[in-house]
Design a protein around this motif. Structure first.
Motif, PDB file in Angstrom:
ATOM      1  N   ASP A  29       0.847  -1.187   0.000  1.00 24.48           N
ATOM      2  CA  ASP A  29       0.000   0.000   0.000  1.00 24.48           C
ATOM      3  C   ASP A  29       0.888   1.246   0.000  1.00 24.48           C
ATOM      4  O   ASP A  29       2.116   1.146   0.009  1.00 24.48           O
ATOM      5  N   SER A  30       0.289   2.409  -0.012  1.00 27.77           N
ATOM      6  CA  SER A  30       1.061   3.644  -0.133  1.00 27.77           C
ATOM      7  C   SER A  30       1.875   3.972   1.116  1.00 27.77           C
ATOM      8  O   SER A  30       2.749   4.822   1.071  1.00 27.77           O
ATOM      9  N   TYR A  31       1.607   3.315   2.229  1.00 30.17           N
ATOM     10  CA  TYR A  31       2.344   3.576   3.469  1.00 30.17           C
ATOM     11  C   TYR A  31       3.517   2.613   3.675  1.00 30.17           C
ATOM     12  O   TYR A  31       4.232   2.704   4.671  1.00 30.17           O
ATOM     13  N   PRO A  78       6.738  -3.487   6.844  1.00 30.66           N
ATOM     14  CA  PRO A  78       6.330  -2.488   7.835  1.00 30.66           C
ATOM     15  C   PRO A  78       5.749  -1.228   7.200  1.00 30.66           C
ATOM     16  O   PRO A  78       5.934  -0.966   6.009  1.00 30.66           O
ATOM     17  N   THR A  79       5.088  -0.460   8.026  1.00 32.47           N
ATOM     18  CA  THR A  79       4.550   0.831   7.620  1.00 32.47           C
ATOM     19  C   THR A  79       5.615   1.890   7.838  1.00 32.47           C
ATOM     20  O   THR A  79       6.327   1.864   8.834  1.00 32.47           O
ATOM     21  N   SER A  80       5.704   2.821   6.927  1.00 34.06           N
ATOM     22  CA  SER A  80       6.630   3.939   7.065  1.00 34.06           C
ATOM     23  C   SER A  80       5.903   5.085   7.756  1.00 34.06           C
ATOM     24  O   SER A  80       4.955   5.650   7.200  1.00 34.06           O
ATOM     25  N   GLY A  81       6.341   5.423   8.951  1.00 33.18           N
ATOM     26  CA  GLY A  81       5.723   6.523   9.694  1.00 33.18           C
ATOM     27  C   GLY A  81       5.854   7.845   8.962  1.00 33.18           C
ATOM     28  O   GLY A  81       4.938   8.673   8.963  1.00 33.18           O
ATOM     29  N   LYS A  83       6.121   8.333   5.617  1.00 31.06           N
ATOM     30  CA  LYS A  83       5.186   8.341   4.483  1.00 31.06           C
ATOM     31  C   LYS A  83       3.764   8.588   4.960  1.00 31.06           C
ATOM     32  O   LYS A  83       3.022   9.361   4.364  1.00 31.06           O
ATOM     33  N   LYS A  84       3.391   7.906   6.038  1.00 33.67           N
ATOM     34  CA  LYS A  84       2.034   8.032   6.551  1.00 33.67           C
ATOM     35  C   LYS A  84       1.755   9.473   6.981  1.00 33.67           C
ATOM     36  O   LYS A  84       0.708  10.039   6.668  1.00 33.67           O
ATOM     37  N   ALA A  85       2.722  10.082   7.685  1.00 33.69           N
ATOM     38  CA  ALA A  85       2.548  11.459   8.142  1.00 33.69           C
ATOM     39  C   ALA A  85       2.453  12.428   6.964  1.00 33.69           C
ATOM     40  O   ALA A  85       1.613  13.342   6.961  1.00 33.69           O
ATOM     41  N   MET A  86       3.297  12.219   5.955  1.00 36.31           N
ATOM     42  CA  MET A  86       3.275  13.110   4.791  1.00 36.31           C
ATOM     43  C   MET A  86       1.955  13.001   4.033  1.00 36.31           C
ATOM     44  O   MET A  86       1.373  14.010   3.637  1.00 36.31           O
TER      45      MET A  86
END
Length: 105
Positions: A29-31, A78-81, A83-86
């Motif tokens: 996914d995008s994150y 894992p999720t990239s914190g 990327k998610k914040a941006m």
């Protein structure tokens, strides 16, 4: 951080690779933090798993070979914190901008 997480049952003689597993999960996914993916592999001690680093970005770009997975392996992306914040910040900015445009009318 894949689009369709879950267990995928394979037959006893079936083998899979990281790319095939990622395909079954419908991609990242995008994150996703594609550079920090890991294969979690069982060891002789049931409570301990071996972690094998997998750079999905390099595999997808042809810069690294696809990795064979074994029975009971887990591919963890894992999720990239960051990327998610941006992405959340951009979504909030778009929402505010849309609200201001509607308010001015």
């Amino acid at each position: 951080a894949v689009k369709k997480s879950g267990g995928f049952v394979l037959g006893e003689s079936e083998r899979t690779t990281v790319l095939q597993a990622l395909s079954m999960a419908e991609g990242t996914d995008s994150y996703a933090n594609s550079k920090a993916a890991k294969i979690m592999r069982k060891t002789k001690k049931p409570e301990v798993r071996q972690e094998i680093a997998v750079d999905l970005s390099r595999i997808l770009n042809g810069g690294a070979q696809d990795v064979a997975m074994e029975s009971d392996d887990i591919l963890w992306v894992p999720t990239s914190g960051v990327k998610k914040a941006m992405i959340r910040t951009m979504e909030a900015a778009i929402t505010v901008g849309t609200g201001m445009a509607i308010y001015r009318r």
